[in-house]
Design a protein around this motif. Sequence first.
Motif, mmCIF file in Angstrom:
data_model
loop_
_atom_site.group_PDB
_atom_site.id
_atom_site.type_symbol
_atom_site.label_atom_id
_atom_site.label_comp_id
_atom_site.label_asym_id
_atom_site.label_seq_id
_atom_site.Cartn_x
_atom_site.Cartn_y
_atom_site.Cartn_z
ATOM 1 N N ARG A 179 54.355 18.936 56.618
ATOM 2 C CA ARG A 179 54.970 20.195 56.175
ATOM 3 C C ARG A 179 53.891 21.155 55.682
ATOM 4 O O ARG A 179 53.910 22.333 56.032
ATOM 5 C CB ARG A 179 56.008 19.926 55.086
ATOM 6 N N GLN A 180 52.938 20.619 54.899
ATOM 7 C CA GLN A 180 51.866 21.493 54.392
ATOM 8 C C GLN A 180 51.040 22.075 55.538
ATOM 9 O O GLN A 180 50.632 23.236 55.490
ATOM 10 C CB GLN A 180 50.941 20.704 53.444
ATOM 11 N N ASN A 181 50.811 21.276 56.569
ATOM 12 C CA ASN A 181 50.088 21.763 57.742
ATOM 13 C C ASN A 181 50.758 23.024 58.272
ATOM 14 O O ASN A 181 50.095 24.022 58.555
ATOM 15 C CB ASN A 181 50.111 20.698 58.846
ATOM 16 N N VAL A 182 52.081 22.944 58.401
ATOM 17 C CA VAL A 182 52.808 24.080 58.973
ATOM 18 C C VAL A 182 52.870 25.229 57.959
ATOM 19 O O VAL A 182 52.745 26.406 58.325
ATOM 20 C CB VAL A 182 54.220 23.639 59.411
ATOM 21 N N GLU A 183 53.021 24.873 56.682
ATOM 22 C CA GLU A 183 53.092 25.902 55.636
ATOM 23 C C GLU A 183 51.844 26.784 55.620
ATOM 24 O O GLU A 183 51.936 27.998 55.498
ATOM 25 C CB GLU A 183 53.237 25.246 54.258
ATOM 26 N N VAL A 184 50.679 26.130 55.715
ATOM 27 C CA VAL A 184 49.428 26.891 55.685
ATOM 28 C C VAL A 184 49.441 27.938 56.789
ATOM 29 O O VAL A 184 49.161 29.117 56.550
ATOM 30 C CB VAL A 184 48.211 25.963 55.880
ATOM 31 N N ALA A 185 49.800 27.502 57.988
ATOM 32 C CA ALA A 185 49.792 28.429 59.116
ATOM 33 C C ALA A 185 50.847 29.510 58.930
ATOM 34 O O ALA A 185 50.636 30.676 59.259
ATOM 35 C CB ALA A 185 50.014 27.669 60.411
ATOM 36 N N ALA A 186 51.996 29.137 58.370
ATOM 37 C CA ALA A 186 53.070 30.114 58.176
ATOM 38 C C ALA A 186 52.645 31.173 57.173
ATOM 39 O O ALA A 186 52.926 32.355 57.330
ATOM 40 C CB ALA A 186 54.337 29.419 57.709
ATOM 41 N N ARG A 187 51.942 30.724 56.127
ATOM 42 C CA ARG A 187 51.561 31.670 55.077
ATOM 43 C C ARG A 187 50.397 32.547 55.494
ATOM 44 O O ARG A 187 50.389 33.745 55.254
ATOM 45 C CB ARG A 187 51.192 30.904 53.818
ATOM 46 N N TYR A 188 49.378 31.934 56.063
ATOM 47 C CA TYR A 188 48.178 32.712 56.386
ATOM 48 C C TYR A 188 48.281 33.381 57.751
ATOM 49 O O TYR A 188 47.558 34.313 58.034
ATOM 50 C CB TYR A 188 46.938 31.825 56.302
ATOM 51 N N GLY A 189 49.179 32.875 58.592
ATOM 52 C CA GLY A 189 49.289 33.437 59.929
ATOM 53 C C GLY A 189 50.203 34.642 59.991
ATOM 54 O O GLY A 189 50.340 35.261 61.038
ATOM 55 N N LYS A 190 50.849 34.982 58.894
ATOM 56 C CA LYS A 190 51.725 36.150 58.787
ATOM 57 C C LYS A 190 52.889 36.093 59.771
ATOM 58 O O LYS A 190 53.366 37.111 60.252
ATOM 59 C CB LYS A 190 50.956 37.454 59.031
ATOM 60 N N ARG A 241 55.855 34.844 59.264
ATOM 61 C CA ARG A 241 57.152 35.029 58.605
ATOM 62 C C ARG A 241 58.266 34.224 59.289
ATOM 63 O O ARG A 241 59.385 34.661 59.434
ATOM 64 C CB ARG A 241 57.539 36.517 58.522
ATOM 65 N N ARG A 242 57.906 33.079 59.785
ATOM 66 C CA ARG A 242 58.930 32.177 60.353
ATOM 67 C C ARG A 242 59.194 31.078 59.354
ATOM 68 O O ARG A 242 58.282 30.644 58.633
ATOM 69 C CB ARG A 242 58.399 31.554 61.642
ATOM 70 N N SER A 243 60.391 30.584 59.355
ATOM 71 C CA SER A 243 60.756 29.532 58.411
ATOM 72 C C SER A 243 60.094 28.211 58.801
ATOM 73 O O SER A 243 60.165 27.781 59.957
ATOM 74 C CB SER A 243 62.268 29.384 58.380
ATOM 75 N N VAL A 244 59.463 27.591 57.844
ATOM 76 C CA VAL A 244 58.792 26.325 58.085
ATOM 77 C C VAL A 244 59.800 25.268 58.537
ATOM 78 O O VAL A 244 59.544 24.502 59.466
ATOM 79 C CB VAL A 244 58.059 25.866 56.802
ATOM 80 N N GLU A 245 60.959 25.272 57.889
ATOM 81 C CA GLU A 245 61.973 24.272 58.222
ATOM 82 C C GLU A 245 62.442 24.427 59.666
ATOM 83 O O GLU A 245 62.627 23.443 60.380
ATOM 84 C CB GLU A 245 63.172 24.393 57.264
ATOM 85 N N GLU A 246 62.617 25.695 60.085
ATOM 86 C CA GLU A 246 63.072 25.936 61.446
ATOM 87 C C GLU A 246 62.068 25.398 62.463
ATOM 88 O O GLU A 246 62.435 24.734 63.433
ATOM 89 C CB GLU A 246 63.268 27.450 61.646
ATOM 90 N N ILE A 247 60.767 25.669 62.185
ATOM 91 C CA ILE A 247 59.722 25.202 63.096
ATOM 92 C C ILE A 247 59.695 23.687 63.152
ATOM 93 O O ILE A 247 59.604 23.083 64.226
ATOM 94 C CB ILE A 247 58.336 25.725 62.632
ATOM 95 N N LEU A 248 59.822 23.062 61.973
ATOM 96 C CA LEU A 248 59.788 21.598 61.932
ATOM 97 C C LEU A 248 60.958 21.019 62.709
ATOM 98 O O LEU A 248 60.813 20.033 63.442
ATOM 99 C CB LEU A 248 59.804 21.107 60.485
ATOM 100 N N ALA A 249 62.129 21.649 62.551
ATOM 101 C CA ALA A 249 63.307 21.144 63.246
ATOM 102 C C ALA A 249 63.121 21.315 64.754
ATOM 103 O O ALA A 249 63.399 20.403 65.541
ATOM 104 C CB ALA A 249 64.546 21.895 62.762
ATOM 105 N N LEU A 250 62.614 22.474 65.135
ATOM 106 C CA LEU A 250 62.442 22.789 66.537
ATOM 107 C C LEU A 250 61.485 21.818 67.225
ATOM 108 O O LEU A 250 61.696 21.403 68.360
ATOM 109 C CB LEU A 250 61.900 24.214 66.646
ATOM 110 N N THR A 251 60.422 21.448 66.520
ATOM 111 C CA THR A 251 59.444 20.546 67.112
ATOM 112 C C THR A 251 59.736 19.090 66.780
ATOM 113 O O THR A 251 58.925 18.207 67.040
ATOM 114 C CB THR A 251 58.037 20.903 66.614
ATOM 115 N N ARG A 252 60.898 18.860 66.201
ATOM 116 C CA ARG A 252 61.381 17.511 65.834
ATOM 117 C C ARG A 252 60.383 16.776 64.944
ATOM 118 O O ARG A 252 60.133 15.592 65.129
ATOM 119 C CB ARG A 252 61.659 16.687 67.097
ATOM 120 N N LEU A 253 59.790 17.527 64.048
ATOM 121 C CA LEU A 253 58.888 16.898 63.087
ATOM 122 C C LEU A 253 59.529 16.826 61.707
ATOM 123 O O LEU A 253 58.899 16.401 60.743
ATOM 124 C CB LEU A 253 57.566 17.669 62.996
#
Lengths: 436, 292, 332, 251
Positions: free
Chosen positions: D115-126, D128-140
């Motif tokens: 989750r932190q891996n994705v959070e870092v990219a979500a925060r610094y990558g601008k 503005r996508r939901s981390v949970e949505e991405i995790l669900a989408l990639t089945r992680l």
Amino acid sequence: MKIKTKLHVTLVTGAVLAAACGSSSKTTTATTVASSATSAAAGAAAGPAPAAITVGTLYAGTGSFAVSSLPEYEGIKFWVHEVDASGGAYVKAYNKKIPIKLVSYNDQSSTSTAGTLYTQLITQNHVNILMSDFGSVLTAPAVTIAKENKQLLFDVSGTGTTFFQASNNDPYIVLTSLPVSSIWPQPAVAFMKSVGIKNVAIIYGANDFDQAQANTYKQGLAAEGINVSFFQSVPTATTSYTTLIQEVAAKKPDAFLELGYEANDIAFLKQLHSSGTKFPYVFTVFPGQNHSQVEAAVGASGLAYTYTYGAPPALVHNSPSVGLGLSSFTTAFESYASKTHINFEDIAGYNAGLVVQQALANAASLSQTDLRAGVLSQSGKFSTLIGPFSMNAQGAQTGFPLPVAQLLPASSGSATKVTIVWPKSKATGTAVYPAP
Amino acid sequence: MLLEFALIGGVLTGMYYGFLAVGLNLVFGVLRFVNLAHGSVVVLGSYLTWELSNTWHLNPLLAGLIAFPPSLVLGAVIFYAVTPRLSRSADPEMLSLILFFGIAQAIEAITTIVFTSNRRALPGSTLGASSVSILGQRYPFYWVLGAAIAVPVFGAIYIYLYRTRLGLATRAVMSSPDDAASVGIDVKRVSAICLGVGLFLAASAGSLSIFIRGGTDPAQGIAVTTFAFTVIVIGGLGNPISSIAGGVVLGCAYNLAQAYAPSWSGVIPYGLLLAVMLIRPSGLFGSQVRVA
Amino acid sequence: MLRDDETLVGEIPGTASKDRVTQLFRNRSFVGDAAVALVLIGVFAFGRSFEANTLLLVNLMVYMILAQGINVSYGFTGYLPFGFVGFFGAGAYGMAVSTSKFHVGAYPGLVAGVVVSVVVALILSPLLRLRGSYFAIASLAAAEALVLLVSNPSAQGITNGAYGANLSSVFNPGASYVSTVVALGLVTAAVVWLKHSPFGLALRAIKADRSSAAMSGINVVRVRTFAWVISAAMAGLGGACYAWVISVFYPGDVFSLTTSVFAIIFALFGGIGTVVGPIVGTVVLYGIYNAIGITVPQYFQLIYGLLIVVIVLFVPRGLASLGASVFGRMSR
Amino acid sequence: MIPQEQSSTAVAAGPASTAVRLLEVRSVSVMFGTFMALDDVSVNLDGGRALGLVGPNGSGKTTLINVVTGLVAAKRGKVLFDREDVSGRAPHRLAHLGINRTFQIPKPFTGLTVRQNVEVAARYGKGRRSVEEILALTRLDRVGSRSSEELTAAEQKKLDLARALSTAPRLLCVDELGAGLSVSELDEVALMLRDVSERWGIALLVVEHLMGFLERVTEDVVVLNAGQVIFEGSLVDALRQPNVIQVFLGG
């Protein structure tokens, strides 16, 4: 005492650890132990006489200062041994002899460790007398700590000029066994004038001790109308002088002074010898203070005819008003420390003890201010095996002058002998100038 | 005249500096880490020299040869005891650096325990002559001796690297341990030997260091390592032969500083190290960055 | 230079800061770390009532500050500066020069100490281009060059050169002690923040993989430099406090390599990348040093050296990792 | 820089009316020492479209992606994104503009949780996508609190993808995502890519050896050999070209 302190430190650090881990039970234990030590009163003049006068000091068992610090510490221990053998030191405040007890720690040549340990001696051991470790560097941390705790610092050999400036307004320091480094060169300047030196080259280490001397030389020589044609500092860690020697040789000075620590002097003298260059007058600081070791490293041929500060044992004051004379000191100390070569640092440590003894014998009470008044009152009134004791209001030593000595080849040819050549009153031989 | 003296002196001492540093470069080339214990081994070599000369009255330079067997053994012991665990760790390079720092501390402590912290120096007369005349100026004999010993040492290293099978294997490991292993080279054996040889070169350089550096004491180790590191960075990391060039550059720079700005001479090695690292990290004489 | 689409510290999209705080406090490890910081401050704030040797406490705090600085630099970004003491010395001299030459008060002097060390860090920031061991040794060279600069006679007009610093004009044992406690508090809080903020995550991301971090939108150079500056500022603050407490010192004292070495070993021993590791490491090792090191120093150095070897080989992540695994097993 | 005549241009163009030129690689050359990794390569890609990049090992596919994502600087030539010259711009700037990628060998942030891996990219990558949505989408989502180094190879690949997606890219470069995956995992990942591409209108630049995987994601390919474009067009046509076949079978 030592073990108790160690235990104490361990407990306190343990307490912090325990606290950091969120446990509280150990903290309470440590607090009790510590507070019992704090409540002991220090140096009270009133009331019954203490069972012993505690003297605290530090020494460097390892590191860069160990070579000089250990002999000085031996000297202090010898003094304690002598005093206690005679039933203790006379303490005026109680009008009786009281034994001396020595508390000491190893600072390993580290100033931050020394700082902690000086504090330890004052706040935990509540020593009556605080003596510093060898030299200015290890004395420096004690200066503020002593002032903060209103404890008189008996500075044995920290000759740094900054400790004794009037602007410091520091009434808690006295220098016991060496003059402040800024007055060391005075006899040497006079000698250089007497033999007609006109042109001088000086290199010095970038540290308090050497720089203060260098600047005094510069001023003193200028006042005598002698030209200083080369005046350069090198980093204290320098052990390479060959190119510098070459540069100085080109200026053809009559005198070449190298002011350094022992390692600098050894490297300089060796490289001067190897360079094949000769100067009429070469001066270094340490051969006079630690002759045997410098000679072992440099070799007698490298030392021959160079000059240095003359100090005991080469300098003899055989009938001091206080303490042992040089020859009886030598005999007693050699058997005590099972050593064959005594050097100046041994004597400096012993001498510091003699000054402390004078303080105790003349102070109205054991309070630190009275102790200082006791020392100052004796300025110009006694002499030891180093010479006449004299002190200014800042606590700086102005007595114990260091004459000029020359290292003349001994009859055997494979060794040199420290021979006092100036002033005439102290001379044990005649200077060979210019050096052959 | 002074310039000439400084430059010739720089070349003479510089060749010795190359010798002082070459072991560090060999180890770096093969094992890919900076042996922070290098300087401590140099100091150990100096003490051995002192003992030989003072206690046994032998030629001090013999120490340089006597050190060979124990150095190889020490190298092998350290290598086989340490690397298997290190190579499995997350950050082998940094951990090796720290580990060898620990070894340096231990060596320094042992040196202090055995020899005390007293400074040891030997009079130049121990070596026989005291000075040598070159082009009308006199230079310390041990400068000339240092340079004279450095030449065959580098010759031997060159022959080892370019004319022997083991040297070929060593160069293969230097350029790529994986490729070397894939063509059947025993990478571990080569690495262990190189660590031993590197330590030996350090110890034998120590026997002259007691003269050239004016003496020795146990605490000098880290300063010697930094100095040697400067030499190999200037020369080019991972190319042992180039160390001699690095040494000469540093020797000349230091001597010139001593001649014209002595109070800044101490800054020379550090300043040069920083400058080379930032401006030309491959070193003045190093090969360009390897192509993948 | 900062474009409006860039910020140094990432923000959580669409989350109000209040939620953020609540979220943090739900995080058990954050609460634990914050508690450690508070307990630590408490212990030292009242330390003088159970330990009369205040300098021992000050040294302990100063080493904790330095170990945390190493923690930020090495634990969070992977850069191990052997010459870390350079910033400590810069801070000490910033304090000394500003108070004794420019006659500012002690508190502005502390700020000056931090500023000087930050300036030095910025000047040295090109070193961050260097990899691992190159960086470690280059920083050592920088620190050695710095002390030669400070003690050179031509710098005497400013630094008082080889004669050393004297801060007797601002000497104040009580205030300097309290300032050191506050400094330790600030430093510890900064580490807690680093560990639990997006910025800290970004640092750890860079340490794990530079190019992935860059592709995640992290300005690698800027974030890394910022962390380097924070780490230097910590050392500078520690140095300024130490200078104030000790008041009389020579250049060699505040630029002593041993200080770097101790700080690195304390941090590694306790465990880097954690809040509690450097604190525990300092307490244990500095405690042992004071207990046995003073009587048998050469054996102590031997033990130290061998200890480093053992740490590197068997517990490369420090005591904290051991503690964590033991704790983990117990709670299972 | 004058475009040279022999420069070959590959276009994955959709219906001219809707497509907008998103990426334009113009005559790019890359040298590693004396080795020419890319020699005057031009590639174009329209928004929302997918383009395959094929060729034997060492033909310069990954280098091209590295140039587009700013990890490698081109010696000559330009990269235009959204008609803006982005050559030589730092990778994080490109990430903010909407260019992202996955790596051939996944490079998760070790020590951080998934989750932190994705959070870092979500925060610094601008993004503005939901981390949970991405995790669900990639089945992680089920392994979200695991440390990233504990993941299987397939999961690490998905994590790479998840991290890239969380920066809300408009162009996603996918470097051999299929390699080392089982057949069922291949299906899953291919579907995932198609899905996100269509859902968010992401253009894909796909480096792939496995033709089966590639044909599920795109029809258009560019074939590289020894740093040069040797074919551009549909995948079906490519496999009929003698020179392409020779490169793959004979090379």
